[in-house]
Design a protein around this motif. Structure first.
Motif, PDB file in Angstrom:
ATOM      1  N   LYS A  54      63.908  63.780  42.678  1.00  0.00           N
ATOM      2  CA  LYS A  54      64.773  63.993  41.516  1.00  0.00           C
ATOM      3  C   LYS A  54      65.197  65.457  41.414  1.00  0.00           C
ATOM      4  O   LYS A  54      64.371  66.351  41.510  1.00  0.00           O
ATOM      5  CB  LYS A  54      63.989  63.579  40.267  1.00  0.00           C
ATOM      6  N   LYS A  74      66.008  68.957  39.895  1.00  0.00           N
ATOM      7  CA  LYS A  74      65.341  69.614  38.775  1.00  0.00           C
ATOM      8  C   LYS A  74      66.299  70.518  38.012  1.00  0.00           C
ATOM      9  O   LYS A  74      67.445  70.723  38.402  1.00  0.00           O
ATOM     10  CB  LYS A  74      64.135  70.409  39.292  1.00  0.00           C
ATOM     11  N   SER A  75      65.799  71.073  36.951  1.00  0.00           N
ATOM     12  CA  SER A  75      66.609  71.877  36.032  1.00  0.00           C
ATOM     13  C   SER A  75      67.426  72.968  36.715  1.00  0.00           C
ATOM     14  O   SER A  75      68.605  73.152  36.406  1.00  0.00           O
ATOM     15  CB  SER A  75      65.715  72.491  34.968  1.00  0.00           C
ATOM     16  N   THR A 133      72.189  67.559  31.280  1.00  0.00           N
ATOM     17  CA  THR A 133      72.357  66.571  30.214  1.00  0.00           C
ATOM     18  C   THR A 133      73.507  65.645  30.592  1.00  0.00           C
ATOM     19  O   THR A 133      74.461  66.066  31.245  1.00  0.00           O
ATOM     20  CB  THR A 133      72.684  67.292  28.887  1.00  0.00           C
ATOM     21  N   HIS A 163      74.222  56.637  25.876  1.00  0.00           N
ATOM     22  CA  HIS A 163      73.413  57.481  26.753  1.00  0.00           C
ATOM     23  C   HIS A 163      73.863  58.939  26.740  1.00  0.00           C
ATOM     24  O   HIS A 163      73.245  59.775  27.396  1.00  0.00           O
ATOM     25  CB  HIS A 163      73.456  56.937  28.185  1.00  0.00           C
ATOM     26  N   LEU A 204      71.449  62.231  26.843  1.00  0.00           N
ATOM     27  CA  LEU A 204      70.169  62.038  27.539  1.00  0.00           C
ATOM     28  C   LEU A 204      69.953  63.120  28.593  1.00  0.00           C
ATOM     29  O   LEU A 204      70.902  63.550  29.239  1.00  0.00           O
ATOM     30  CB  LEU A 204      70.127  60.671  28.237  1.00  0.00           C
ATOM     31  N   SER A 205      68.719  63.523  28.789  1.00  0.00           N
ATOM     32  CA  SER A 205      68.392  64.485  29.837  1.00  0.00           C
ATOM     33  C   SER A 205      68.314  63.782  31.180  1.00  0.00           C
ATOM     34  O   SER A 205      67.720  62.703  31.290  1.00  0.00           O
ATOM     35  CB  SER A 205      67.056  65.153  29.551  1.00  0.00           C
ATOM     36  N   LEU A 217      66.632  64.812  33.505  1.00  0.00           N
ATOM     37  CA  LEU A 217      65.306  65.110  34.057  1.00  0.00           C
ATOM     38  C   LEU A 217      64.320  64.017  33.680  1.00  0.00           C
ATOM     39  O   LEU A 217      63.171  64.026  34.098  1.00  0.00           O
ATOM     40  CB  LEU A 217      64.804  66.461  33.519  1.00  0.00           C
ATOM     41  N   ASN A 218      64.773  63.058  32.861  1.00  0.00           N
ATOM     42  CA  ASN A 218      63.913  61.957  32.438  1.00  0.00           C
ATOM     43  C   ASN A 218      64.101  60.728  33.334  1.00  0.00           C
ATOM     44  O   ASN A 218      64.705  60.837  34.403  1.00  0.00           O
ATOM     45  CB  ASN A 218      64.149  61.642  30.968  1.00  0.00           C
ATOM     46  N   SER A 219      63.642  59.561  32.868  1.00  0.00           N
ATOM     47  CA  SER A 219      63.582  58.418  33.783  1.00  0.00           C
ATOM     48  C   SER A 219      64.498  57.245  33.420  1.00  0.00           C
ATOM     49  O   SER A 219      64.247  56.117  33.803  1.00  0.00           O
ATOM     50  CB  SER A 219      62.141  57.932  33.876  1.00  0.00           C
ATOM     51  N   ALA A 220      65.598  57.515  32.705  1.00  0.00           N
ATOM     52  CA  ALA A 220      66.578  56.463  32.446  1.00  0.00           C
ATOM     53  C   ALA A 220      67.794  56.676  33.345  1.00  0.00           C
ATOM     54  O   ALA A 220      68.263  55.766  34.022  1.00  0.00           O
ATOM     55  CB  ALA A 220      66.986  56.464  30.978  1.00  0.00           C
ATOM     56  N   TRP A 232      69.124  59.621  36.242  1.00  0.00           N
ATOM     57  CA  TRP A 232      68.827  60.855  36.958  1.00  0.00           C
ATOM     58  C   TRP A 232      69.564  60.885  38.298  1.00  0.00           C
ATOM     59  O   TRP A 232      70.243  59.914  38.650  1.00  0.00           O
ATOM     60  CB  TRP A 232      67.317  61.014  37.175  1.00  0.00           C
TER      61      TRP A 232
END
Length: 199
Positions: free
Chosen positions: A2, A4-5, A72, A142, A145-146, A148-151, A153
């Motif tokens: 994934k 990253k920031s 985001t 949505h 949503l970030s 970096l999360n799991s919905a 990416w």
DNA sequence: ATAAAGATCATT
DNA sequence: ATGATCTTTATG
């Protein structure tokens, strides 16, 4: 792996629009995973860009999301029927965004066909900004949503897309943007059949 | 309160 | 080239 920031904090929106090519956009809603390789993007360069929703520091309930930190999701509804998905980039306060215009299906193709109400796989499964959101079940709920999360990416890939494989041109349907409509801020992978055919 | 436009797509 | 379809935004 994934992204990253730090990937999303890139201050050069044209650069990140190109670096997103070849990466995998993934959604996982209620345990259902679908994904596709990003093959076409458009860069929207914030307050200076006449094509951007955030042009001239425009700040409304909808565009507020663009001012959040890079990484985001910015999703908006257009033409009464389509949800368009964007990746917000750069640091908080600077409203850069990259519109994802097309993906090449990877995981969960059967599910995506069902969502698109198609019997068999054709390029209209996900070659277009309003089509890929249907395939991945992304909508305005949505937005914000970030990534970096799991919905929703984006996955890095071992194989990088090189500059030689990238073509560029003017963005689609931004005639209202005067001289900025001519800038080459649309990027796509050369000879990839999943690039949208829109004109 | 109203109206116009829109980072699209399928069809003719 | 046109129609579908409706939210967002600006304006009064």
């Amino acid at each position: 792996m994934k992204l990253k920031s730090d990937f999303y904090l890139n201050p050069d929106v044209e650069d990140i629009a190109q670096k997103l090519l070849g990466k995998i956009l993934v959604t996982r809603f209620n345990g259902i995973l679908t994904s596709g390789k990003i093959v076409e993007t458009e860069a929207y360069a914030g307050v200076q860009d006449k094509a951007s929703h955030a042009y001239n520091h425009r700040r409304t309930k909808r565009t507020e999301i663009m001012y959040q930190k890079g990484g985001t999701a910015y999703v908006y509804f257009i033409y009464g029927m389509y949800n368009l998905f964007n990746v917000v980039s750069n640091q908080a306060g600077i409203p850069h965004a990259v519109l994802i215009r097309a993906i090449e299906p990877v995981d969960g193709i059967e599910v995506m066909l069902k969502r698109r109400k198609l019997k068999q796989q054709k390029y209209n499964l996900s070659a277009g900004p309003g089509l890929l959101t249907q395939a991945l079940a992304i909508d305005v709920n949505h937005s914000g949503l970030s990534l970096l999360n799991s919905a929703i990416w984006i996955e890095d890939q071992a194989v990088e897309i090189t500059p030689r494989e990238i073509l560029s041109g003017p963005r689609i349907n931004v005639g209202y943007a005067a001289e900025d409509a001519l800038l080459h801020r649309r990027f796509w992978i050369k000879e990839n059949p999943w690039v949208s055919k829109a004109r």
